[in-house]
Design a protein around this motif. Structure first.
Motif, PDB file in Angstrom:
ATOM      1  N   UNK A   1      -6.022   2.102  -1.045  1.00 47.36           N
ATOM      2  CA  UNK A   1      -4.796   2.085  -0.233  1.00 47.36           C
ATOM      3  C   UNK A   1      -4.085   0.729  -0.326  1.00 47.36           C
ATOM      4  N   UNK A   2      -2.812   0.721   0.059  1.00 49.73           N
ATOM      5  CA  UNK A   2      -1.968  -0.468  -0.066  1.00 49.73           C
ATOM      6  C   UNK A   2      -2.480  -1.647   0.741  1.00 49.73           C
ATOM      7  N   UNK A   3      -3.083  -1.378   1.904  1.00 49.53           N
ATOM      8  CA  UNK A   3      -3.606  -2.467   2.731  1.00 49.53           C
ATOM      9  C   UNK A   3      -4.748  -3.183   2.017  1.00 49.53           C
ATOM     10  N   UNK A   4      -5.587  -2.415   1.326  1.00 47.17           N
ATOM     11  CA  UNK A   4      -6.692  -3.015   0.591  1.00 47.17           C
ATOM     12  C   UNK A   4      -6.166  -3.822  -0.595  1.00 47.17           C
ATOM     13  N   UNK A   5      -5.160  -3.298  -1.282  1.00 50.31           N
ATOM     14  CA  UNK A   5      -4.559  -4.051  -2.393  1.00 50.31           C
ATOM     15  C   UNK A   5      -4.049  -5.397  -1.885  1.00 50.31           C
ATOM     16  N   UNK A   6      -3.288  -5.371  -0.796  1.00 52.46           N
ATOM     17  CA  UNK A   6      -2.749  -6.615  -0.229  1.00 52.46           C
ATOM     18  C   UNK A   6      -3.863  -7.576   0.158  1.00 52.46           C
ATOM     19  N   UNK A   7      -4.916  -7.051   0.769  1.00 50.91           N
ATOM     20  CA  UNK A   7      -6.033  -7.908   1.189  1.00 50.91           C
ATOM     21  C   UNK A   7      -6.685  -8.589  -0.011  1.00 50.91           C
ATOM     22  N   UNK A   8      -6.878  -7.833  -1.091  1.00 53.28           N
ATOM     23  CA  UNK A   8      -7.519  -8.429  -2.269  1.00 53.28           C
ATOM     24  C   UNK A   8      -6.568  -9.343  -3.027  1.00 53.28           C
ATOM     25  N   UNK A   9      -5.270  -9.064  -3.025  1.00 53.82           N
ATOM     26  CA  UNK A   9      -4.324 -10.000  -3.619  1.00 53.82           C
ATOM     27  C   UNK A   9      -4.417 -11.348  -2.899  1.00 53.82           C
ATOM     28  N   UNK A  10      -4.558 -11.294  -1.589  1.00 54.57           N
ATOM     29  CA  UNK A  10      -4.675 -12.530  -0.809  1.00 54.57           C
ATOM     30  C   UNK A  10      -6.027 -13.193  -1.040  1.00 54.57           C
ATOM     31  N   UNK A  11      -7.099 -12.433  -0.918  1.00 59.58           N
ATOM     32  CA  UNK A  11      -8.443 -13.002  -1.043  1.00 59.58           C
ATOM     33  C   UNK A  11      -8.676 -13.628  -2.418  1.00 59.58           C
ATOM     34  N   UNK A  12      -8.201 -12.960  -3.467  1.00 60.09           N
ATOM     35  CA  UNK A  12      -8.460 -13.435  -4.823  1.00 60.09           C
ATOM     36  C   UNK A  12      -7.282 -14.205  -5.425  1.00 60.09           C
ATOM     37  N   UNK A  13      -6.293 -14.520  -4.574  1.00 56.86           N
ATOM     38  CA  UNK A  13      -5.173 -15.387  -4.928  1.00 56.86           C
ATOM     39  C   UNK A  13      -4.469 -14.937  -6.211  1.00 56.86           C
TER      40      UNK A  13
ATOM     41  N   UNK B   1       0.955   8.796  -8.566  1.00 57.80           N
ATOM     42  CA  UNK B   1       1.427  10.123  -8.946  1.00 57.80           C
ATOM     43  C   UNK B   1       2.881  10.279  -8.516  1.00 57.80           C
ATOM     44  N   UNK B   2       3.730  10.696  -9.415  1.00 57.70           N
ATOM     45  CA  UNK B   2       5.173  10.906  -9.229  1.00 57.70           C
ATOM     46  C   UNK B   2       5.984   9.618  -9.091  1.00 57.70           C
ATOM     47  N   UNK B   3       5.338   8.447  -9.002  1.00 59.84           N
ATOM     48  CA  UNK B   3       6.094   7.197  -8.845  1.00 59.84           C
ATOM     49  C   UNK B   3       6.004   6.288 -10.058  1.00 59.84           C
ATOM     50  N   UNK B   4       5.018   6.471 -10.905  1.00 63.45           N
ATOM     51  CA  UNK B   4       4.900   5.674 -12.112  1.00 63.45           C
ATOM     52  C   UNK B   4       4.122   4.394 -11.941  1.00 63.45           C
ATOM     53  N   UNK B   5       4.381   3.446 -12.852  1.00 62.35           N
ATOM     54  CA  UNK B   5       3.653   2.182 -12.953  1.00 62.35           C
ATOM     55  C   UNK B   5       4.555   1.044 -12.479  1.00 62.35           C
ATOM     56  N   UNK B   6       4.106   0.306 -11.483  1.00 60.87           N
ATOM     57  CA  UNK B   6       4.913  -0.813 -10.989  1.00 60.87           C
ATOM     58  C   UNK B   6       4.014  -1.937 -10.496  1.00 60.87           C
ATOM     59  N   UNK B   7       4.616  -3.087 -10.261  1.00 63.96           N
ATOM     60  CA  UNK B   7       3.888  -4.224  -9.704  1.00 63.96           C
ATOM     61  C   UNK B   7       3.919  -4.175  -8.199  1.00 63.96           C
ATOM     62  N   UNK B   8       2.795  -4.523  -7.610  1.00 61.37           N
ATOM     63  CA  UNK B   8       2.748  -4.747  -6.164  1.00 61.37           C
ATOM     64  C   UNK B   8       2.499  -6.236  -5.995  1.00 61.37           C
ATOM     65  N   UNK B   9       3.495  -6.925  -5.480  1.00 58.16           N
ATOM     66  CA  UNK B   9       3.404  -8.373  -5.344  1.00 58.16           C
ATOM     67  C   UNK B   9       2.586  -8.764  -4.130  1.00 58.16           C
ATOM     68  N   UNK B  10       1.964  -9.901  -4.205  1.00 58.90           N
ATOM     69  CA  UNK B  10       1.231 -10.529  -3.084  1.00 58.90           C
ATOM     70  C   UNK B  10       2.159 -10.511  -1.869  1.00 58.90           C
ATOM     71  N   UNK B  11       1.632 -10.199  -0.682  1.00 55.59           N
ATOM     72  CA  UNK B  11       2.505 -10.136   0.511  1.00 55.59           C
ATOM     73  C   UNK B  11       3.241 -11.430   0.822  1.00 55.59           C
ATOM     74  N   UNK B  12       2.750 -12.573   0.335  1.00 59.23           N
ATOM     75  CA  UNK B  12       3.411 -13.843   0.591  1.00 59.23           C
ATOM     76  C   UNK B  12       4.442 -14.247  -0.446  1.00 59.23           C
ATOM     77  N   UNK B  13       4.644 -13.412  -1.455  1.00 63.83           N
ATOM     78  CA  UNK B  13       5.599 -13.738  -2.514  1.00 63.83           C
ATOM     79  C   UNK B  13       6.998 -13.287  -2.112  1.00 63.83           C
ATOM     80  N   UNK B  14       7.944 -14.197  -2.261  1.00 67.93           N
ATOM     81  CA  UNK B  14       9.351 -13.873  -2.081  1.00 67.93           C
ATOM     82  C   UNK B  14      10.000 -13.951  -3.448  1.00 67.93           C
ATOM     83  N   UNK B  15      10.550 -12.839  -3.893  1.00 67.48           N
ATOM     84  CA  UNK B  15      11.201 -12.832  -5.226  1.00 67.48           C
ATOM     85  C   UNK B  15      12.691 -13.038  -5.095  1.00 67.48           C
TER      86      UNK B  15
END
Length: 149
Positions: free
Chosen positions: A114-126, A135-149
């Protein structure tokens, strides 16, 4: 690092590198994905591994800073232990530079995370980002919650 803390904004060249990278799943149902891929190929691949979604994530090179191989291996083992502790299915993967300028980066393709786990590991593993296949959405990047693009 908490979500409230801002992390350095990834440079445009780094964002372009993410978009050019080939994300490869290496076993079970080998496949190669690029950011922006979509349609039936991703849906068929997800069906072949019995998943609704997948996330390709690594613990190597925190915030894209070159790190000693032994430190990268230890970080990756911690990520793998976290995945197994969460009872999630995974496949070996890698991010590969199509130009060959940098070596492939070992990654893990985690199924139905789930998205919460992805965010947690993006933070934990920097990590700046992870690759998400939905499914139906394709391939995309999920940025670290602290990243401002």
């Amino acid at each position: 690092m908490t979500v409230e803390q801002q992390i350095p904004r990834p440079a445009a060249a780094l964002r372009q590198s993410y978009e050019a990278t080939l994300f490869e799943v290496l076993e079970a149902a080998p496949a190669v994905f690029r950011i922006g891929d979509g349609g039936t190929c991703i849906d068929a691949w997800l069906a072949s591994v019995g998943a609704r979604s997948a996330c390709i994530i690594t613990a190597w090179n925190p915030f894209s800073a070159s790190t000693l191989p032994e430190q990268n291996h230890a970080r990756q083992q911690r990520l793998l232990a976290s995945i197994e502790a969460a009872s999630l299915r995974w496949l070996p993967a890698q991010g590969r530079d199509p130009s060959g300028e940098w070596p492939p980066e070992p990654s893990l393709c985690v199924l139905d995370m789930d998205e919460h786990q992805i965010d947690a590991w993006l933070q934990e593993f920097e990590q700046y980002a992870a690759v998400v296949l939905i499914h139906f959405e394709g391939c995309h990047l999920r940025w670290h919650p602290g990243v401002t693009l």
